[in-house]
Write a protein that holds these residues in place. Structure first.
Motif, PDB file in Angstrom:
ATOM      1  N   TYR A   1       0.958  -1.140   0.116  1.00  0.00           N
ATOM      2  CA  TYR A   1       0.029   0.068   0.217  1.00  0.00           C
ATOM      3  C   TYR A   1       0.912   1.194  -0.158  1.00  0.00           C
ATOM      4  N   VAL A   2       0.343   2.502  -0.362  1.00  0.00           N
ATOM      5  CA  VAL A   2       0.919   3.724  -0.041  1.00  0.00           C
ATOM      6  C   VAL A   2      -0.293   4.588   0.350  1.00  0.00           C
ATOM      7  N   ASP A   3       0.191   5.090   1.866  1.00  0.00           N
ATOM      8  CA  ASP A   3      -0.643   5.729   2.406  1.00  0.00           C
ATOM      9  C   ASP A   3      -0.214   7.339   2.609  1.00  0.00           C
ATOM     10  N   VAL A   4      -0.852   8.072   1.730  1.00  0.00           N
ATOM     11  CA  VAL A   4      -0.471   9.573   1.732  1.00  0.00           C
ATOM     12  C   VAL A   4      -1.388  10.447   2.721  1.00  0.00           C
ATOM     13  N   GLY A   5      -0.538  11.007   3.631  1.00  0.00           N
ATOM     14  CA  GLY A   5      -1.365  11.675   4.894  1.00  0.00           C
ATOM     15  C   GLY A   5      -1.742  10.419   5.793  1.00  0.00           C
ATOM     16  N   ALA A   6      -0.505   9.745   6.156  1.00  0.00           N
ATOM     17  CA  ALA A   6      -0.648   8.395   7.044  1.00  0.00           C
ATOM     18  C   ALA A   6      -1.322   8.773   8.452  1.00  0.00           C
ATOM     19  N   SER A   7      -0.707   9.989   8.912  1.00  0.00           N
ATOM     20  CA  SER A   7      -1.167  10.415  10.339  1.00  0.00           C
ATOM     21  C   SER A   7      -0.441   9.311  11.370  1.00  0.00           C
ATOM     22  N   ASP A   8      -1.274   8.841  12.248  1.00  0.00           N
ATOM     23  CA  ASP A   8      -1.116   7.996  13.088  1.00  0.00           C
ATOM     24  C   ASP A   8      -1.086   6.392  12.669  1.00  0.00           C
ATOM     25  N   PRO A   9      -0.116   5.617  13.522  1.00  0.00           N
ATOM     26  CA  PRO A   9       0.180   4.314  13.031  1.00  0.00           C
ATOM     27  C   PRO A   9      -1.050   3.503  13.405  1.00  0.00           C
ATOM     28  N   VAL A  10      -2.011   3.849  14.446  1.00  0.00           N
ATOM     29  CA  VAL A  10      -3.096   3.176  14.863  1.00  0.00           C
ATOM     30  C   VAL A  10      -4.399   3.769  14.616  1.00  0.00           C
ATOM     31  N   GLU A  11      -4.409   5.163  15.219  1.00  0.00           N
ATOM     32  CA  GLU A  11      -5.948   5.814  15.148  1.00  0.00           C
ATOM     33  C   GLU A  11      -6.444   6.267  13.767  1.00  0.00           C
ATOM     34  N   ASP A  12      -7.442   5.738  13.383  1.00  0.00           N
ATOM     35  CA  ASP A  12      -8.027   6.341  12.042  1.00  0.00           C
ATOM     36  C   ASP A  12      -7.294   5.896  10.601  1.00  0.00           C
ATOM     37  N   SER A  13      -6.453   4.808  11.237  1.00  0.00           N
ATOM     38  CA  SER A  13      -5.387   4.234  10.001  1.00  0.00           C
ATOM     39  C   SER A  13      -6.155   3.174   8.879  1.00  0.00           C
ATOM     40  N   VAL A  14      -6.011   3.466   7.871  1.00  0.00           N
ATOM     41  CA  VAL A  14      -6.486   2.704   6.845  1.00  0.00           C
ATOM     42  C   VAL A  14      -5.720   1.318   6.699  1.00  0.00           C
ATOM     43  N   THR A  15      -4.412   1.586   6.969  1.00  0.00           N
ATOM     44  CA  THR A  15      -3.305   0.377   6.798  1.00  0.00           C
ATOM     45  C   THR A  15      -2.892  -0.330   7.888  1.00  0.00           C
ATOM     46  N   LYS A  16      -3.462  -0.010   9.062  1.00  0.00           N
ATOM     47  CA  LYS A  16      -3.086  -0.869  10.364  1.00  0.00           C
ATOM     48  C   LYS A  16      -3.413  -2.403  10.199  1.00  0.00           C
ATOM     49  N   HIS A  17      -4.799  -2.606   9.790  1.00  0.00           N
ATOM     50  CA  HIS A  17      -5.218  -3.957   9.632  1.00  0.00           C
ATOM     51  C   HIS A  17      -4.295  -4.790   8.657  1.00  0.00           C
ATOM     52  N   PHE A  18      -3.883  -3.904   7.621  1.00  0.00           N
ATOM     53  CA  PHE A  18      -2.988  -4.611   6.510  1.00  0.00           C
ATOM     54  C   PHE A  18      -1.545  -5.000   7.036  1.00  0.00           C
ATOM     55  N   TYR A  19      -1.072  -4.079   7.638  1.00  0.00           N
ATOM     56  CA  TYR A  19       0.272  -4.170   8.265  1.00  0.00           C
ATOM     57  C   TYR A  19       0.326  -5.376   9.023  1.00  0.00           C
ATOM     58  N   ASP A  20      -0.924  -5.393  10.257  1.00  0.00           N
ATOM     59  CA  ASP A  20      -0.718  -6.594  10.692  1.00  0.00           C
ATOM     60  C   ASP A  20      -0.925  -7.921  10.332  1.00  0.00           C
TER      61      ASP A  20
END
Length: 299
Positions: free
Chosen positions: A25-44
């Protein structure tokens, strides 16, 4: 699954990618690694990707939490250079390069806005430097979506899915009209507007267009992260109470056992005391008999 994203964006993406244990994935405007993260689930799950986050403290938090990712403390735009980032200190995810938008923030007395000079790169440059297929691209840059899209090379870099925040910050007002034609020109179609984001898939990707066309719902079998945290806290509380109850039962059992032992010892002591009394009586009788024998007249 547990959804960490603000509007269950990760649920829709997970529906399409169906539990795949790897991806990019590419997360532009990633902000927090957990809170409101679109990519946290996928990283896990085992996915890895690129996080673009210009705020230094948040970029550092991403690096610590996501050592397997590439995290770039830059902003993206239509061309390389530098710009002023208006960092909203007390409102996560609202920081912007848009000066006019920042002015509206400053009009709100509750918002603290500071200016930080940041490096600007293009999405094409980032993907050239960190090459490889991209499964999905997420863009959440508070008013600068067009600049990010203009800075891409859609012929050389074609993510299967592009998720773009499509309303003005903190508002339901649509903000996609300025850049939606660029996505269409690049060969993408909008599969869904979920009230906050527009989900784009390649125009000939029938599967993605169909699977992304329905908002996250009960059939996706997901739990929001805050609900999962509350459940976990409640289960921990229940487990703690049960441990206390078990300790109390053990203490009560120990007390009962000690009382039984005490009663046995008390009975034994009473028996010993009685035996001692009888022994003393026998000794006294023997001593009296001995005196009697000693005082008897001799023949």
């Amino acid at each position: 699954m547990i959804s960490y994203a603000q509007n269950a964006e990760d649920v829709l993406l997970a529906r399409l990618f169906d539990g795949r244990a790897s991806g990019r994935y590419v997360d532009v405007g990633a902000s927090d690694p957990v809170e409101d993260s679109v990519t946290k689930h996928f990283y896990d799950l085992g996915w890895r990707g690129i996080n673009v986050e210009p705020i230094p403290s948040q970029a550092e938090a991403l690096r610590k939490a996501r050592p397997g990712d590439v995290t770039l403390a830059v902003a993206l735009g239509p061309k390389s250079g530098s710009a002023v980032l208006h960092h909203v200190v007390n409102r996560s995810g609202w920081s912007t390069l848009d000066g006019a938008l920042a002015s509206t923030y400053r009009a709100e007395s509750t918002l603290e806005v500071i200016e930080v000079e940041v490096e600007i790169r293009t999405l094409a440059e980032v993907l050239d430097e960190h090459s490889g297929h991209v499964d999905f691209l997420k863009i959440d840059v508070e008013g600068e979506e067009r600049g990010v899209i203009e800075g891409a090379d859609w012929e050389r870099h074609r993510p299967r899915v592009v998720v773009v925040e499509a309303t003005e910050p903190g508002s339901t007002k649509a903000a996609h009209h300025d850049w939606d034609p660029l996505m269409v020109e690049a060969g993408y179609r909008c599969a869904l507007f979920d009230g906050l984001n527009r989900f784009y898939a390649q125009a000939d990707d029938t599967e993605a267009l169909e699977l992304l066309a329905v908002p996250a719902n009960v059939f996706d079998d997901y739990t929001r992260a805050e609900v999962a945290e509350q459940r976990e806290a409640r289960m921990a509380e229940i487990a703690y109470i049960r441990r206390l109850e078990e300790a109390l039962r053990e203490a009560e059992q120990t007390k009962q056992h000690e009382l039984i032992e005490f009663d046995a010892l008390r009975v034994a002591a009473q028996h010993a005391e009685q035996e001692t009394t009888r022994a003393r009586q026998r000794i006294a009788a023997l001593e009296a008999r001995l005196i009697e024998l000693e005082n008897a007249p001799r023949r």
